[in-house]
Write an enzyme that holds these catalytic residues in place. Structure first.
Site, mmCIF file in Angstrom:
data_model
loop_
_atom_site.group_PDB
_atom_site.id
_atom_site.type_symbol
_atom_site.label_atom_id
_atom_site.label_comp_id
_atom_site.label_asym_id
_atom_site.label_seq_id
_atom_site.Cartn_x
_atom_site.Cartn_y
_atom_site.Cartn_z
ATOM 1 N N CYS A 58 0.866 -1.242 0.021
ATOM 2 C CA CYS A 58 -0.051 0.021 0.134
ATOM 3 C C CYS A 58 0.765 1.308 -0.035
ATOM 4 C CB CYS A 58 -0.898 -0.035 1.365
ATOM 5 S SG CYS A 58 -1.552 1.483 1.794
ATOM 6 N N GLU A 59 0.778 2.242 -1.015
ATOM 7 C CA GLU A 59 1.658 3.216 -1.166
ATOM 8 C C GLU A 59 1.056 4.276 -0.048
ATOM 9 O OE1 GLU A 59 1.017 4.715 -4.879
ATOM 10 O OE2 GLU A 59 -0.617 5.883 -4.549
ATOM 11 N N HIS A 60 0.280 4.248 0.503
ATOM 12 C CA HIS A 60 -0.091 5.240 1.688
ATOM 13 C C HIS A 60 0.441 4.893 2.770
ATOM 14 C CE1 HIS A 60 -4.052 6.364 -0.412
ATOM 15 N NE2 HIS A 60 -3.061 6.869 -0.999
ATOM 16 N N HIS A 61 0.697 3.574 3.266
ATOM 17 C CA HIS A 61 1.272 3.155 4.453
ATOM 18 C C HIS A 61 2.545 2.311 4.384
ATOM 19 C CE1 HIS A 61 -3.010 4.063 5.187
ATOM 20 N NE2 HIS A 61 -2.704 4.682 6.378
ATOM 21 N N GLN B 239 -5.101 -0.418 -4.444
ATOM 22 C CA GLN B 239 -5.816 -1.813 -5.018
ATOM 23 C C GLN B 239 -6.360 -1.607 -6.302
ATOM 24 O OE1 GLN B 239 -8.175 -4.127 -2.318
ATOM 25 N NE2 GLN B 239 -9.328 -4.794 -4.112
ATOM 26 N N HIS C 6 -6.163 -5.658 3.683
ATOM 27 C CA HIS C 6 -5.241 -4.366 3.718
ATOM 28 C C HIS C 6 -4.704 -4.504 5.179
ATOM 29 C CE1 HIS C 6 -5.986 -2.397 -0.187
ATOM 30 N NE2 HIS C 6 -7.080 -3.140 -0.065
ATOM 31 N N CYS D 2 -2.715 -2.382 6.655
ATOM 32 C CA CYS D 2 -2.595 -1.142 7.053
ATOM 33 C C CYS D 2 -3.871 -1.036 7.785
ATOM 34 C CB CYS D 2 -2.267 0.321 5.927
ATOM 35 S SG CYS D 2 -3.834 0.070 4.864
#
Ligand SMILES: [Zn+2]
Length: 185
Positions: free
Chosen positions: A76-79, A117, A145, A147
């Site tokens: 996940c690119e956010h976390h 995703q 996920h 995260c």
């Protein structure tokens, strides 16, 4: 390619920022391990879906080809935490089909990157539609996920489902693929 030295320094800094002792036994090799792992997790940037989809063979029929339960793990690119699950792909060929293992390779190309995703789902569908040129394709992704689940925002085992359709694909085929979602892992 990942700048390993830079990644190691950053991980060392991150560990220190958490108030941990970077030099203690369990942690001293962690920066190097994480840097190596990050290189593996982002190897998809240097791989080509077009290449995997170039080895096709002729198929005159127009039966639905379904490859279900392709396991994947992405980041996940956010976390920078893993999200993982399964991809189901169905397409109606237009004269050519590809070896089933190649579809799994295409999933890897896009999973091994910093991802969302929804974008991974769209990229897999776009790549198949562009390079294999089927009449239509549907790609469904179901993923947990970490995260969300590791922090307790969502319960472990709960999954997020997305799907993308390109070209002409029957409602029946869409129904078939969506019926696979939520099957036993
Ligand atoms: Zn996330």
């Amino acid at each position: 390619m990942v700048d390993k030295q830079r990644a190691e320094n950053a991980v060392r800094e991150l560990i220190a920022a958490m108030g941990e002792d970077v030099e203690r036994e369990g942690l001293k090799d962690t920066p190097e391990r994480v840097a190596r792992m990050l290189a593996e997790l982002t190897a998809g940037y240097h791989d080509s879906a077009a290449e995997h989809l170039s080895k096709t063979f002729e198929e005159s029929g127009s039966a639905l080809v379904l490859e279900r339960d392709i396991s994947f793990s992405s980041t996940c690119e956010h976390h920078l935490m893993p999200f993982f699950g399964k991809v189901h792909i169905a397409y109606v060929p237009s004269g050519k089909v590809v070896g089933l293992s190649k579809l799994a390779r295409v999933v890897e190309v896009f999973a091994r990157r910093l991802q969302l995703q929804e974008r991974m789902n769209a990229e897999i569908a776009d790549a198949i539609f562009r390079h294999l040129a089927p009449r239509g394709v549907i790609v469904a992704v179901e993923a947990e996920h970490t995260c969300m689940t590791a922090r307790g925002v969502k319960k472990p085992g709960s999954s997020t489902v997305t799907y993308a359709v390109r070209g002409e694909i029957s409602e029946q085929a869409i129904g078939l693929v969506m019926s696979l979602v939520g099957g036993k892992r």
